[in-house]
Structure formats: C-alpha cells, structure tokens
Design an enzyme around this catalytic site. Structure first.
Site, mmCIF file in Angstrom:
data_model
loop_
_atom_site.group_PDB
_atom_site.id
_atom_site.type_symbol
_atom_site.label_atom_id
_atom_site.label_comp_id
_atom_site.label_asym_id
_atom_site.label_seq_id
_atom_site.Cartn_x
_atom_site.Cartn_y
_atom_site.Cartn_z
ATOM 1 N N HIS A 41 0.816 -1.133 -0.078
ATOM 2 C CA HIS A 41 -0.006 -0.096 -0.035
ATOM 3 C C HIS A 41 0.938 1.267 0.014
ATOM 4 O O HIS A 41 1.236 1.670 1.038
ATOM 5 C CB HIS A 41 -0.734 -0.051 1.312
ATOM 6 C CG HIS A 41 -2.047 -1.283 1.290
ATOM 7 N ND1 HIS A 41 -1.469 -2.488 1.664
ATOM 8 C CD2 HIS A 41 -3.085 -1.496 0.924
ATOM 9 C CE1 HIS A 41 -2.346 -3.475 1.601
ATOM 10 N NE2 HIS A 41 -3.645 -2.759 1.174
ATOM 11 N N GLY A 130 -3.643 -3.454 11.353
ATOM 12 C CA GLY A 130 -4.226 -4.063 10.269
ATOM 13 C C GLY A 130 -5.725 -4.072 10.140
ATOM 14 O O GLY A 130 -6.362 -3.734 9.113
ATOM 15 N N ILE A 200 -10.393 8.933 1.005
ATOM 16 C CA ILE A 200 -10.228 8.083 -0.105
ATOM 17 C C ILE A 200 -10.521 6.372 0.650
ATOM 18 O O ILE A 200 -9.342 6.458 1.713
ATOM 19 C CB ILE A 200 -8.819 8.023 -1.097
ATOM 20 C CG1 ILE A 200 -9.002 9.108 -2.095
ATOM 21 C CG2 ILE A 200 -8.805 6.578 -1.940
ATOM 22 C CD1 ILE A 200 -10.287 8.956 -3.210
ATOM 23 N N HIS A 272 -3.859 3.174 -3.318
ATOM 24 C CA HIS A 272 -4.531 2.654 -1.925
ATOM 25 C C HIS A 272 -3.571 1.389 -1.667
ATOM 26 O O HIS A 272 -2.736 1.360 -0.719
ATOM 27 C CB HIS A 272 -5.718 2.283 -1.680
ATOM 28 C CG HIS A 272 -5.946 1.405 -0.518
ATOM 29 N ND1 HIS A 272 -6.204 1.964 0.540
ATOM 30 C CD2 HIS A 272 -6.046 0.251 -0.317
ATOM 31 C CE1 HIS A 272 -6.221 1.202 1.425
ATOM 32 N NE2 HIS A 272 -6.326 -0.123 1.047
ATOM 33 N N ARG A 365 -18.149 -17.419 39.037
ATOM 34 C CA ARG A 365 -17.879 -16.346 38.773
ATOM 35 C C ARG A 365 -17.783 -15.801 40.393
ATOM 36 O O ARG A 365 -16.831 -14.682 40.497
ATOM 37 C CB ARG A 365 -19.175 -15.545 38.174
ATOM 38 C CG ARG A 365 -20.330 -15.471 38.795
ATOM 39 C CD ARG A 365 -21.496 -14.714 38.237
ATOM 40 N NE ARG A 365 -22.554 -15.214 39.014
ATOM 41 C CZ ARG A 365 -23.820 -14.366 39.169
ATOM 42 N NH1 ARG A 365 -23.521 -13.051 38.661
ATOM 43 N NH2 ARG A 365 -24.960 -14.591 39.694
ATOM 44 N N SER A 392 -22.060 -8.549 38.103
ATOM 45 C CA SER A 392 -22.760 -9.943 37.433
ATOM 46 C C SER A 392 -21.268 -10.689 37.033
ATOM 47 O O SER A 392 -20.847 -11.914 37.384
ATOM 48 C CB SER A 392 -23.077 -9.755 36.045
ATOM 49 O OG SER A 392 -24.438 -9.099 36.226
ATOM 50 N N GLU A 419 -17.791 -3.778 24.649
ATOM 51 C CA GLU A 419 -16.948 -4.713 24.902
ATOM 52 C C GLU A 419 -15.794 -4.657 24.096
ATOM 53 O O GLU A 419 -14.658 -5.206 24.531
ATOM 54 C CB GLU A 419 -17.691 -5.975 24.738
ATOM 55 C CG GLU A 419 -19.051 -6.220 25.612
ATOM 56 C CD GLU A 419 -20.239 -5.423 25.469
ATOM 57 O OE1 GLU A 419 -20.278 -4.735 24.426
ATOM 58 O OE2 GLU A 419 -21.175 -5.591 26.123
ATOM 59 N N PHE A 445 -20.921 -12.587 24.739
ATOM 60 C CA PHE A 445 -20.499 -11.252 23.943
ATOM 61 C C PHE A 445 -19.097 -11.420 24.021
ATOM 62 O O PHE A 445 -18.288 -10.477 23.523
ATOM 63 C CB PHE A 445 -21.036 -10.067 24.745
ATOM 64 C CG PHE A 445 -22.475 -9.900 25.160
ATOM 65 C CD1 PHE A 445 -23.059 -10.168 24.282
ATOM 66 C CD2 PHE A 445 -22.945 -9.561 26.330
ATOM 67 C CE1 PHE A 445 -24.540 -10.174 24.344
ATOM 68 C CE2 PHE A 445 -24.297 -9.632 26.672
ATOM 69 C CZ PHE A 445 -25.056 -10.049 25.453
ATOM 70 N N HIS A 481 -28.669 -14.800 25.361
ATOM 71 C CA HIS A 481 -27.595 -14.618 26.180
ATOM 72 C C HIS A 481 -26.875 -15.959 26.714
ATOM 73 O O HIS A 481 -25.868 -15.883 27.534
ATOM 74 C CB HIS A 481 -28.077 -14.002 27.612
ATOM 75 C CG HIS A 481 -28.341 -12.645 27.792
ATOM 76 N ND1 HIS A 481 -29.219 -12.093 26.864
ATOM 77 C CD2 HIS A 481 -27.885 -11.569 28.375
ATOM 78 C CE1 HIS A 481 -29.026 -10.670 26.798
ATOM 79 N NE2 HIS A 481 -28.468 -10.345 27.833
ATOM 80 N N ARG A 528 -22.877 -18.746 36.223
ATOM 81 C CA ARG A 528 -23.546 -17.904 37.196
ATOM 82 C C ARG A 528 -24.185 -18.866 38.146
ATOM 83 O O ARG A 528 -24.549 -18.330 39.408
ATOM 84 C CB ARG A 528 -24.770 -17.492 36.106
ATOM 85 C CG ARG A 528 -26.009 -16.952 37.092
ATOM 86 C CD ARG A 528 -27.052 -16.287 36.117
ATOM 87 N NE ARG A 528 -27.972 -15.523 37.023
ATOM 88 C CZ ARG A 528 -29.233 -16.002 37.324
ATOM 89 N NH1 ARG A 528 -29.762 -16.878 36.582
ATOM 90 N NH2 ARG A 528 -29.994 -15.202 38.015
HETATM 91 C C1 LIG Z 1 -11.586 -4.594 9.847
HETATM 92 C C2 LIG Z 1 -10.789 -4.320 8.412
HETATM 93 N N1 LIG Z 1 -11.891 -4.357 7.466
HETATM 94 C C3 LIG Z 1 -11.436 -4.297 6.166
HETATM 95 C C4 LIG Z 1 -10.133 -4.120 5.924
HETATM 96 C C5 LIG Z 1 -9.451 -4.021 4.552
HETATM 97 N N2 LIG Z 1 -8.913 -2.702 4.343
HETATM 98 C C6 LIG Z 1 -7.706 -2.473 4.455
HETATM 99 S S1 LIG Z 1 -7.428 -0.900 4.179
HETATM 100 C C7 LIG Z 1 -8.924 -0.447 3.808
HETATM 101 C C8 LIG Z 1 -9.456 0.860 3.445
HETATM 102 C C9 LIG Z 1 -8.999 1.851 4.458
HETATM 103 O O1 LIG Z 1 -9.120 3.174 3.808
HETATM 104 P P1 LIG Z 1 -8.371 4.277 4.498
HETATM 105 O O2 LIG Z 1 -8.459 4.234 5.967
HETATM 106 O O3 LIG Z 1 -9.072 5.725 4.236
HETATM 107 O O4 LIG Z 1 -7.139 4.081 4.015
HETATM 108 P P2 LIG Z 1 -6.393 4.614 2.817
HETATM 109 O O5 LIG Z 1 -6.971 4.384 1.546
HETATM 110 O O6 LIG Z 1 -6.330 6.357 2.999
HETATM 111 O O7 LIG Z 1 -4.742 4.245 2.570
HETATM 112 C C10 LIG Z 1 -9.779 -1.510 4.055
HETATM 113 C C11 LIG Z 1 -11.012 -1.722 3.753
HETATM 114 C C12 LIG Z 1 -9.229 -4.127 7.107
HETATM 115 N N3 LIG Z 1 -7.773 -3.975 6.987
HETATM 116 N N4 LIG Z 1 -9.756 -4.223 8.277
#
Ligand SMILES: Cc1ncc(C[n+]2csc(CCOP(=O)(O)OP(=O)(O)O)c2C)c(N)n1
Length: 669
Positions: A41, A130, A200, A272, A365, A392, A419, A445, A481, A528
């Site tokens: 990227h 990531g 973007i 990107h 618990r 709880s 959470e 959860f 639950h 519980r």
């Molecule tokens: C939870 C999650 N969902 C989807 C992705 C896949 N993904 C990586 S970057 C991105 C777009 C991110 O956009 P932005 O934060 O604007 O980054 P830029 O294009 O400016 O580099 C996606 C959907 C991911 N890494 N994590």
C-alpha cells in the site's frame, strides 16, 4: 474546533532544514518497496509522509538505540496497511534491526517487514495493526496505561504521549466509536490522533459510504479538534503543539492527498493498495525532485533523519538518572518487566486451603471474585474492569479503587457498554507495560470482543478475559444470552488459553495459570449458577495439566467421562450411577484443552485411557470434541440454541443429565 495554519508555536531551531527531502525519503522507500514486493500500500505512506516527518523529527520522544525505554512516547500506526510508513521511519531514524535489507525484503518470508506491522517483529512496532480501528483503540489503552502508571510512579518516571495515525477506515469501524468515547470520558489528554483525512478508501471516494463529520464526532465525545493541511508541515506542527497543551484528547484531521507525489494516480484509490508501476514511479521521482535510484537515501537526508533519531538521548539520560535516584526503582523495573511480585502465591495458597477445608458451593464467577480479592491485593499492577457488568462478572476486588478522569490511582475501570473497546484497550494496557489487565463481560459477548482477543493471542499478550454466564446454566435470560458455540470458537484461536473451571479450587488454579502465562492471553469461562467444591487435594495445581483424573475408576476402567466446568459434577454423579450398575468409569476434569494438548503423550494416555469408552459432557456445541472422543464414544451437550427457563428445566430439556450419560454408556458398552 480550530483551523490551524502555520504559526510559530514551537522552537524553530528544531525544524530540520530539508524536511521536504526527509518526507520524500519515506515516499521513495514506500514506492520502491511496494514495487519490489509487487504488493502493498503506497498511497497512505506517501500521503502521510509530511505529517509523520513533523511528528518524528520534532515531537516524538524516542530513542532508536533504546527502543524499550519505558518513558518513550508510543506511536501506533492504526492504519496498518500503510506499514511502509512505519518501516521507513524506523529505518531512517536508525533502529538497528530495521536495515535497508529488511525494507528491500518487504512482505517476504521471515523478514521483519510483514505486510502489516506485527508486534515483536521489529523494535519500534508497538502493536500489531491491520484490522482497521484496532490500533486506535490500542492507543486509547496505551494512553490510559500511561496515566495509570504515572499515578503510581510520578512524572519523573512516566510522562509521555501516545500518538496514532488513523485513516478513514479506522474511523468508520464501530470500535472507533467505543474507543474515542472512552478516551473522551477519561480525558486522556496525552492521546493525539492524527487523522489521515484523504477521503479515499478501497472502493473509491468516501462519498460513496460516509458523510460523518469526523471532527464533530470527536468533539461530541469530548475531544479537542483541529483541521490542518497535512502537506503544510508548519500547520501540522502548530496543531500538534497545541494538542500537547490540551486537557482533552486531541484529534488533528490532516487533509492529505493519498499517493502524494505520483502525478497521475495521486488522490485516487488506485494508489491505495497496489504498486504504482515503474512508469508512475519514475514520474513521481521527477515530480518530487527525487533523482536517486531505488532504495538509495542520500547521505544528507539520512543524516538529518538520524539526527532526528538522536533528539531524545539527553532526555533518556536525565530519565535514567531519575530512575537511579528513585526509591521506587525496583518496583518500577519489576512491573515494567512484567514480573510478578515475590510471594504473590502465598495468599493464594492460603485461600485454596481455606476453600478445601470449607468446601463451599459457589458460582465460579463468585469463586473468581474471591480469588481476585486475594490476587489484586498482592499484585497491585492488576487492572480490572468490566463492560458494565461489574456486579454480574464479579470483577471488582475489594481492594480496588475506581479509576476516574481526575484520579488514576485506582485499579478498576468501568469500561461502559463497550466490550470491543474494552478488549482492544486491554491490549494497549498490556503492550504499554507495567500493568496486567483483565476485564469482564458475558461469555456470549465474547463475539463482541473477538477481533481484539484474536490480536491478544497473535501478539502473545497477558490479557485476561473474565467471561461469566457461560452456558444455558444462566437460565431465564434465554438463548440470546446463552453461549453455545462460543467455547468452540474461542478454542479455535491459536495461543489463547480457554479455561473452564469446575469449582472454586480450579478457578483459583486457572487464575494462577493466567497470571503466569506471560506470552498468551487467557479466557476464563465462569458460571452464573452455584457449583459444589469438588476438589479437596490442593497439593498441586492440577489445572496446569489441562486435564486430569478427578475421580479414578475403582476397578479396571471401562469408561472415561470427560467434562469441563459445571458439567464435571454431572460426570461425577454419572460415575456413581454407573458404579451401581457394575460399570467402572473414571471422571476427567478438562479445564483447559490447550494446556492438555501440550502434555506428553504418556500423560494424555494415562488421563484418557485409549480403548475405553469416551463420553464428553459440556453444555455447549460438540464442535471440536471429536478430538477427545474415540470412535464409538458420545457427546452429551447442546445441539441447538438454548431457551429461556429456570436452569433445572433447561438441563433436563437439553438432556444434559447424569441419566443421559448412563444411557449413552449403556447403549455403547
Ligand atoms: C477490519 C478491516 N476491514 C477491512 C480491511 C481491509 N482494508 C484495508 S485498508 C481498507 C480501506 C481503508 O481506507 P483508509 O483508512 O481511508 O485508507 P487509505 O485508503 O487512506 O490508505 C480496507 C477496507 C481491514 N484491513 N480491516
């Protein structure tokens, strides 16, 4: 909200002369490494190069020659796909292990430069990012950790900022809401978010998906905010300087152009996540005025960067002096090293002896609460909390004061109904060092925490998840639950210790193991409903084996009953009924699959006795249990969602009874 333009709010002598070249060095390394790897990227590092240059060359307190310096500022690249930004910064500022060779090996097997930054791969990578939004929420945890450790050791030893770069994607993720709301509430004023406001994402313009005014959103959560041109270094610097003075957390929305410098592709989603291509890279070199070959950084630029990396050396020395003079030095060093205080198990041993003597019936618990009363008093670095279920989850120990925006000396956090934010913040608390976080919610959860639990496991962090109401045994709240598939789902996560203790003794043992587990998170699944004390023998932590024979067969073993948690008592009852029918069975309590898997084969065979009939009993889905049940064996447990009813009716309805076990045995033997 302020619109910040260039203003000399900082010491201009600190401004590097060739900051444009310094930023271009980041751009060039990002373009070239992605091109060589043929994946990655480039857009985000190129867009945020100016902002990062300002941060690392003028503000960030860090020393590449002492990457683990406890009082360093923390920098989190929440937009982890832009990993080359971080790798370039680490290389340029002089982190020894981030060589040019590593940059050239971007995304290759065994390199330090993985596709996304991975904690532990190289010094200076403060957390694995990531999965979008996680880094931002980790940063909230780190900023909270800074305040907590500061409250214990004072400004002389702990006084640093947490900076994070987050993109549109991080801010679109739901976890960002929980994280910024929590940070705003706690007034974590030393947290500064640099928003890569490039409009973007992968699918194209953010107009396709999102009309949020992010600045207003942060303001609504109690943050200070500013909008700046992210390509105007002085404006960025002025905004950071102002943010550092704020008594609230700060968002700086940096308007940037993704892929800045690539003349035909900048500003578009094309930059990107794909190599720019040789032609566009050549054009970018031309446009940026960067005539150097790939991976070559001219000496003057490298020198400027290395000087930036030396900026904090005096601060480190001064800090070291303060540490050496401090009467808290030994405790500080112990806590930061993650070592438990001497004698911490003494009170626990006394507690186990008391329980073995009294044999109370308690929900696990509550057993956990009682264990925590003992542990939290002995281990002050334990930081508890719950996502609005304190009463709880039984997570608050007697000795723990509540953390408030005005007082961080406590050690219990009301995380609110957040959470996911709690779990991600706990990763930040653990990564910061000096603290051992644990936090509670209902087991059902755990799904809301799962992305962060997975990262605790991937990063090998000692985070303890206290998950109560662990089966249909919770009764009337019903199937919404009642977790049924969660244990299987959690056991599927590598490097996560999933504990399901059967009584108070096992609960104390599992807590002990969770605290000793320095390189893996733990999850305690707790009931519980009340459970009898089953164990009398406390001479050894038997839960450490993962599974053990709780009640041996009284003649040659024909049947092995394997159970966890609340179902161990059903197995013991079944053993009695079988005995009356002349069938000899042993009962195995299996509180932790992962630890049992680590035992040598002879021990596993001794416990499971291959060739005997295996019946497993757990009030959950059978998924995975086939591993412990030999062919011809059976599973007594759930096959569907649960139902809303009193517990006594539910176990009967779903046929999780000693009688059902006996029947399963008799039809097979
Ligand atoms: C939870 C999650 N969902 C989807 C992705 C896949 N993904 C990586 S970057 C991105 C777009 C991110 O956009 P932005 O934060 O604007 O980054 P830029 O294009 O400016 O580099 C996606 C959907 C991911 N890494 N994590």
């Amino acid at each position: 909200m302020d619109v910040v333009t260039s203003s000399p709010t900082q010491d201009n002598s600190a401004i590097p002369e060739n900051q444009q070249d310094m930023a271009n060095a980041i751009r060039a390394l990002a373009m070239d490494a992605v091109q060589k790897a043929n994946s990655g990227h480039p857009g985000m590092p190129m867009g945020m190069a100016d902002v990062a240059t300002v941060l690392f060359s003028r503000f960030l307190k860090f020393d590449p020659s002492r990457p683990d310096w406890a009082d360093r500022d923390r920098f989190v690249l929440s937009a982890g796909h832009g990993s080359m930004l971080l790798y370039a910064l680490l290389h340029l500022t002089g982190y020894e292990d981030m060589t040019l060779e590593e940059i050239r090996n971007f995304r290759q097997l065994d390199s330090r430069t993985a596709g996304h930054p991975e904690y532990g791969h190289a010094k200076g990578i403060e957390t694995t990012t990531g999965p979008l939004g996680q880094g931002l929420a980790n940063a909230v945890g780190m900023a909270l950790a800074e305040r907590l450790v500061n409250a214990r050791f004072g400004d002389g030893l702990v006084d640093h900022h947490t900076y994070t770069i987050a993109g549109d994607g991080c801010l679109m993720e739901g976890v960002s809401h929980e994280a910024i709301s929590l940070a705003g509430h706690l007034r974590l004023s030393k947290l500064i978010v640099l928003f890569d406001d490039n409009s973007i994402s992968i699918d194209g313009s953010t107009d396709l998906t999102c009309d949020d005014d992010q600045v207003k959103r942060f303001e609504a959560s109690g943050w200070d905010t500013a909008r700046v041109d992210g390509h105007d270094p002085e404006a960025v610097a002025a905004a950071i300087a102002a943010a550092r003075e704020s008594d609230k957390p700060s968002l700086i929305a940096c308007k940037t152009t993704i892929g800045y410098g690539a003349p035909n592709k900048q500003g578009t989603a094309a930059t990107h996540g794909a190599p720019l291509g040789d032609e566009e890279i050549a054009a970018a070199r031309e446009a940026l005025g960067w005539p150097y070959p790939p991976f070559e950084i001219p000496e003057a630029v490298l020198n400027a960067w290395r000087a930036a990396g030396r900026r904090s050396q005096d601060a480190v020395k001064a800090w070291q002096g303060r540490l050496e003079a401090s009467d808290q030095r030994a405790v500080f060093e112990r806590q930061m090293a993650g070592k438990l205080p001497e004698g911490w198990q003494d009170a626990l041993a006394a507690f186990k002896a008391e329980i073995a003597a009294e044999a109370p019936s308690l929900a696990t618990r509550v057993s956990s609460q009682k264990t925590l009363d003992v542990l939290a008093a002995a281990i002050p670095e334990m930081i508890g909390g719950s996502a609005d279920l304190t009463g709880s989850n039984n997570t608050k120990a007697k000795s723990q004061g509540v953390v408030t925006p005005d007082d961080f000396s406590g050690s219990y956090i009301h995380y609110g109904v957040r959470e996911h934010g709690m779990a991600a913040a706990m990763n930040g608390l653990a990564l910061h060092g000096g603290l051992i976080p644990y936090g509670g919610t209902f087991l059902v959860f755990s799904d809301y925490c799962r992305p962060s639990i997975r990262l605790s496991a991937l990063m090998g962090q000692r985070v303890v998840y206290v998950m109560t109401h662990d089966s249909i045994g919770l009764g009337e709240d019903g199937p919404t639950h009642q977790p049924v598939e969660h244990l299987a789902a959690l056991r599927a996560i590598p490097n996560l210790l999933v504990f399901r203790p059967a009584d108070t003794i096992e609960t104390a043992e599992c807590w002990e193991l969770a605290l000793q587990s320095e390189d893996a998170p733990s999850l305690l699944a707790l009931t519980r409903q009340g459970l009898p004390t089953l164990r009398k023998d406390i001479s050894e932590n038997l839960s450490a084996y993962g599974a053990y024979i709780m009640a041996p067969a009284d003649s040659e073993r024909q049947v092995t009953l394997i159970a966890s948690g609340s179902e161990v008592q059903i197995a013991l009852e079944a053993q009695k009924l079988l005995r009356a029918e002349g069938i000899s069975a042993a009962v195995v309590s299996m509180p932790c699959w992962e630890l049992f898997e680590q035992q040598p084969p002879h021990y596993r065979d001794e416990v499971l006795s291959p060739g005997t009939l295996h019946i497993a009993i757990e009030a959950a889905m059978p998924f995975g249990w086939e591993r412990w049940i030999e062919s011809g064996g059976a599973f007594i447990g759930m096959r569907s969602f649960g139902a809303s009813a009193p517990i006594k009716d539910l176990y009967k309805k779903f046929n999780i009874t000693a009688e059902a076990v006996v029947e399963a045995v008799k039809t097979r033997i």
